[in-house]
Design a protein around this motif. Structure first.
Motif, mmCIF file in Angstrom:
data_model
loop_
_atom_site.group_PDB
_atom_site.id
_atom_site.type_symbol
_atom_site.label_atom_id
_atom_site.label_comp_id
_atom_site.label_asym_id
_atom_site.label_seq_id
_atom_site.Cartn_x
_atom_site.Cartn_y
_atom_site.Cartn_z
ATOM 1 N N MET A 156 0.830 -1.205 0.000
ATOM 2 C CA MET A 156 0.000 0.000 0.000
ATOM 3 C C MET A 156 0.862 1.252 0.000
ATOM 4 O O MET A 156 1.943 1.270 0.594
ATOM 5 C CB MET A 156 -0.892 -0.022 1.244
ATOM 6 N N CYS A 157 0.370 2.289 -0.664
ATOM 7 C CA CYS A 157 1.057 3.570 -0.642
ATOM 8 C C CYS A 157 0.635 4.318 0.624
ATOM 9 O O CYS A 157 -0.558 4.494 0.872
ATOM 10 C CB CYS A 157 0.696 4.388 -1.883
ATOM 11 N N ARG A 158 1.599 4.777 1.401
ATOM 12 C CA ARG A 158 1.250 5.429 2.659
ATOM 13 C C ARG A 158 0.727 6.839 2.461
ATOM 14 O O ARG A 158 0.088 7.404 3.339
ATOM 15 C CB ARG A 158 2.444 5.433 3.605
ATOM 16 N N ASP A 159 1.001 7.422 1.320
ATOM 17 C CA ASP A 159 0.527 8.788 1.090
ATOM 18 C C ASP A 159 -0.906 8.855 0.570
ATOM 19 O O ASP A 159 -1.693 9.677 1.014
ATOM 20 C CB ASP A 159 1.472 9.523 0.132
ATOM 21 N N CYS A 160 -1.246 7.958 -0.368
ATOM 22 C CA CYS A 160 -2.590 8.079 -0.940
ATOM 23 C C CYS A 160 -3.472 6.869 -0.676
ATOM 24 O O CYS A 160 -4.651 6.867 -1.033
ATOM 25 C CB CYS A 160 -2.520 8.367 -2.440
ATOM 26 N N GLY A 161 -2.917 5.821 -0.100
ATOM 27 C CA GLY A 161 -3.738 4.654 0.223
ATOM 28 C C GLY A 161 -3.916 3.682 -0.928
ATOM 29 O O GLY A 161 -4.654 2.708 -0.824
ATOM 30 N N TYR A 162 -3.201 3.920 -2.042
ATOM 31 C CA TYR A 162 -3.282 3.014 -3.194
ATOM 32 C C TYR A 162 -2.828 1.602 -2.792
ATOM 33 O O TYR A 162 -1.815 1.433 -2.130
ATOM 34 C CB TYR A 162 -2.393 3.555 -4.320
ATOM 35 N N VAL A 163 -3.628 0.597 -3.182
ATOM 36 C CA VAL A 163 -3.246 -0.796 -2.934
ATOM 37 C C VAL A 163 -3.007 -1.471 -4.273
ATOM 38 O O VAL A 163 -3.815 -1.336 -5.196
ATOM 39 C CB VAL A 163 -4.348 -1.544 -2.151
ATOM 40 N N ILE B 105 7.492 2.908 -6.660
ATOM 41 C CA ILE B 105 6.897 4.243 -6.743
ATOM 42 C C ILE B 105 5.399 4.074 -6.955
ATOM 43 O O ILE B 105 4.982 3.259 -7.783
ATOM 44 C CB ILE B 105 7.504 5.038 -7.921
ATOM 45 N N CYS B 106 4.599 4.816 -6.225
ATOM 46 C CA CYS B 106 3.157 4.669 -6.333
ATOM 47 C C CYS B 106 2.675 5.108 -7.716
ATOM 48 O O CYS B 106 2.943 6.235 -8.135
ATOM 49 C CB CYS B 106 2.462 5.508 -5.261
ATOM 50 N N PRO B 107 2.001 4.219 -8.461
ATOM 51 C CA PRO B 107 1.521 4.606 -9.790
ATOM 52 C C PRO B 107 0.408 5.653 -9.719
ATOM 53 O O PRO B 107 0.091 6.294 -10.709
ATOM 54 C CB PRO B 107 0.994 3.297 -10.388
ATOM 55 N N ASN B 108 -0.135 5.857 -8.542
ATOM 56 C CA ASN B 108 -1.244 6.785 -8.384
ATOM 57 C C ASN B 108 -0.753 8.206 -8.078
ATOM 58 O O ASN B 108 -1.171 9.173 -8.697
ATOM 59 C CB ASN B 108 -2.163 6.278 -7.273
ATOM 60 N N CYS B 109 0.177 8.363 -7.091
ATOM 61 C CA CYS B 109 0.586 9.704 -6.673
ATOM 62 C C CYS B 109 2.090 9.947 -6.798
ATOM 63 O O CYS B 109 2.567 11.036 -6.505
ATOM 64 C CB CYS B 109 0.122 9.979 -5.242
ATOM 65 N N GLY B 110 2.834 8.917 -7.203
ATOM 66 C CA GLY B 110 4.267 9.117 -7.390
ATOM 67 C C GLY B 110 5.087 9.053 -6.114
ATOM 68 O O GLY B 110 6.312 9.206 -6.145
HETATM 69 ZN ZN ZN Z 1 0.174 6.876 -3.605
#
Ligand code: ZN
Ligand code: ADP
Ligand code: ZN
Length: 746
Positions: free
Chosen positions: A449-456, A489-494
């Motif tokens: 999970m991305c800790r910044d935006c919650g992307y899983v 790297i989060c594909p959602n927020c980088g």
């Molecule tokens: Zn993210």
């Protein structure tokens, strides 16, 4: 004469009988159950079908049957197929196919498994004459003599073996044939997985009083030729298998046959050997999915001819074509593998009941932790209960302790291993004893999970989070096999703050290797068990090479007997508790008791540690006491209160397809039809509104479901079949299935 024929097809519209004319020259060779080829529709290709009835005349203009095939089914199997098709909402031909010889169900004739043949060599004259020729030096060549000697010992030997064993050649054998000494013939080779077993025979053990009592009850039914259902309830090691062995012996002595079902995973050589030791391999046939199709095909033939009279196999062995069946035994009857998750979605225990009933024979179910439904029926006198309360070899049950993981966290332990378990592993290593660690999640971390935006990170084809597999550096979907490289790297927020949650067996192994660098470890889960037999290979290694720690999932818990294992650690008992299923507690209890049962099976005392965030949960508590009946008493009350099986049946309708609108539309149509018909017929049922399934997309197919709580009846089955086979519904581009008391509700 006219035959009613069912076409081999899973297309729902074709699940009905078609009339065909039986040409005069076929009349004597055709009967109910015959497998035939018929012209169908406009296609030039012949279709396969089964004769389900024969009658004098028909109102239709009909075509001729083109050909009768060799194989056929018995009338009983035809009746059984029809019963199954109704009960499990499938096409009759799909059920019939379960009863055909493995390898012969494909429509492509060229691909069907055939008998395997080879050249066999035997003597063409009496032994005495051959000996005279050799003694009188009429045969002089060393090589020829060694060939003749070998054949004399063996009567009939495969040519290839003969060449290899005598280190000779085909030409020399040919010469001996030409000179009249030998005969070379093409004969059938039986592919039998038991062929190379060499085993010493064992004798019956003297029964304990309890065993004798249980045995005698079943024996009475055998003698009376009556159908009766028994539950043999006894802790592991209480001597259930010994009872099975002696009952089967009795059946065999009477010239009859036996079918014994065991869960696929417990079909280990250890277990099969016990049967071969008692009965010899000639009379035994083993059937399971790890065998080659050829082996299964030939096992099936040995059963059909009556050569093999003891069938040991997984779920589908219930359909084996035994001659004169005398008993059915289902070991570990609580195991979920007896229920098929593919069409036809049958329950082998129910099918066994049906077969036992019409064959007028006993059905014996055995378990240390019976299915709640089975035990309920035993309590209510529908099944006769037979108990074994003591272990046959007097070993004690292990000592079980629970560790509260919340406490562990509060004390600053962030590893997967509690202080207590750590200490016991250390001691075990010092004492050169073996340890098993159980964790029911494979892979490294279970989601990312991305800790910044919650992307899983989720699968592209399924609505399921991906599991990280460290060794390959990949994220994998455990449902469809999709994989992609690990993201950093989060594909959602980088963002680069990607965190890993949940721990699987890979991570556990790594942690253990760090904590105990000198200990040897081996891991067993689907990722390490890939090739044929490697499951066995891992267990053999663990046992023979005295590896310190075995780490594994579910796979490690069944039936294995390791004398040197004195410690079992359940790293997390919570996985099976948190599933959205009314059987979560039952599953957890069974699993914990079985895992615990791996410790201290001989004279050494065993220790079990159960780590959990739910230490007060009753299934954990009763597993600690290893007391099935106390667990049962709590569980059955809850089931009654909430009206779950055995107080009702659950029917799950699954609707799936590539377009979500069509899936939801179909689900709603089905719901409306069901609801209307139930009301019309005054059937009491609790029909819940259609909803997306808990996993609402798998392999790019959207999934909806409808759940019905009810008590199944013939009328209801009829209604459901009408709704599922409804012409308008079938026009939709969606798949609709129904499953009675499914094992998997996701
Ligand atoms: Zn993210
Ligand atoms: P279960 O099938 O209930 O797990 P088994 O039949 O495998 O139990 O028996 C457990 C152990 O006890 C085996 O090693 C078996 O040989 C032994 N055993 C079973 N019955 C007897 C008996 N009557 N006398 C002595 N040993 C027995
Ligand atoms: Zn997937």
């Amino acid at each position: 004469m006219i035959a009613e024929i069912i076409i081999d097809s899973s297309v729902k519209n074709l699940n009905r009988m078609f009339d065909y004319n039986i040409p005069k020259n076929m009349e004597n060779n055709i009967s109910i159950g015959s497998r035939v080829l018929v012209p169908f529709g406009r296609s030039k290709k012949l279709e396969e079908g089964f004769v389900t009835n024969i009658k004098e005349s028909t109102d239709y203009e009909v075509k001729d049957i083109a050909k009768i095939e060799e194989q056929s089914l018995t009338t009983e199997k035809i009746v059984l197929s029809k019963w199954m098709a109704k009960r499990y909402f499938s096409n009759i031909s799909e059920c019939m196919k379960l009863m055909l010889k493995p390898g012969t169900t494909t429509k492509n004739f060229a691909n069907r498994t055939k008998d395997k043949t080879a050249l066999f060599v035997s003597l063409n004259m009496p032994k005495e004459e051959v000996k005279e020729y050799i003694n009188n030096k009429k045969v002089k060549s060393e090589k020829q003599i060694s060939i003749l000697n070998y054949v004399m010992q063996m009567d009939s030997v495969m040519q290839a073996e003969l060449i290899e064993k005598t280190n000779t050649s085909r030409a020399i054998i040919k010469t001996l044939e030409k000179n009249g000494f030998l005969k070379i013939e093409t004969k059938k080779v039986v592919r039998n997985p038991l062929n190379d077993k060499r085993i010493n025979r064992t004798k019956n053990l003297q029964f304990t009083e309890e065993q004798q009592l249980a045995y005698s009850e079943v024996e009475k039914s055998i003698e009376k030729n009556e159908y009766k259902k028994f539950l043999l309830y006894g802790v592991t090691g209480s001597g259930k298998t010994e009872i099975y062995l002696q009952l089967i012996e009795k059946i065999v002595e009477q010239g009859k046959s036996a079918i014994m079902l065991v869960p696929e995973i417990s079909l280990t050589p250890q277990m099969i050997n016990r049967f071969i030791e008692r009965f010899g391999k000639e009379i035994i046939s083993v059937l399971h999915s790890k065998l080659s199709v050829g082996e299964r095909h030939d096992s099936w033939e040995r059963i059909e001819t009556g050569e093999a009279r003891i069938v040991i196999g997984a779920r589908s062995a219930i359909f084996a074509p035994v001659q004169n069946l005398g008993i059915i035994i289902i070991d570990e009857e609580h195991d979920s593998s007896y229920k098929s998750e593919m069409s036809p979605r049958y329950n082998a225990k129910e099918v066994a009941t049906e077969i036992a009933r019409y064959s007028k024979i006993p059905l014996l179910l055995g378990s240390a932790t019976p299915d709640i439904k089975t035990f309920y029926e035993a309590q209510n006198g529908k099944i006769e209960l037979l108990r074994l309360t003591k272990r046959a070899n007097n070993s004690n049950l292990p000592n079980v302790q629970i560790v509260d993981l919340r406490q562990e966290l509060a004390n600053g332990n962030r590893t997967m291993i509690s202080f207590k378990l750590h200490k016991l592993i250390e001691e075990n290593l010092k004492n050169k004893k073996q340890t098993i660690l159980f964790l029911n999640r494979r892979g490294f971390s279970t989601f990312i999970m991305c800790r910044d935006c919650g992307y899983v990170a989720k699968c592209k084809n399924c609505n399921i989070s991906l599991t990280y597999h460290k060794k390959e550096g990949k994220l994998k979907c455990h449902y469809c096999g999709y994989e992609e490289p690990l993201i950093t790297i989060c594909p959602n927020c980088g963002s680069k703050k990607i965190r890993h949650f949940g721990s699987g067996t890979q991570k556990l192994e790594l942690e253990i290797n760090k904590m105990f660098p000198k200990a040897s470890t081996i891991r067993m889960d689907i990722d390490t068990v890939t090739k044929k037999n490697s499951h066995e290979e891992i267990l053999r290694k663990f046992n023979e090479e005295k590896i310190d720690i075995l780490i594994g999932t579910q796979m490690i818990v069944k039936g294995h007997h390791f004398p040197d294992v004195t410690l079992v650690g359940v790293v997390s008992a919570d996985g099976s508790l948190n599933i959205d299923d009314y059987r979560a507690s039952e599953r957890t209890f069974d699993l914990l008791v079985q895992v615990a049962g791996r410790a201290g099976r001989e004279h050494l005392p065993g220790n079990v540690i159960i780590q959990t965030y739910n230490p007060d949960n009753y299934s954990v508590q009763y597993a600690k006491k290893q007391n099935y009946e106390e667990f049962y008493n709590v569980e059955i009350k809850l089931r009654k209160q909430l009206r779950y099986p055995p107080f009702c049946d659950i029917i799950m309708f699954g609707i799936s397809g590539e377009q979500e609108e069509i899936v939801s539309k179909t689900a709603n149509e089905l719901f409306t039809n069901l609801d209307k018909k139930i009301k019309e017929e005054n059937i009491s049922a609790n029909l819940l509104k259609p909803l997306p399934a808990p996993i609402d997309r798998i392999k790019n197919r959207f999934r909806w479901r409808i759940i019905m709580k009810t008590n199944i009846s013939d009328k209801l089955i009829e209604i459901i079949n009408e709704c599922l086979y409804d012409k308008e519904l079938l026009k939709n581009n969606a798949r609709v299935i129904a499953d009675i008391n499914p094992t998997n509700m996701m």
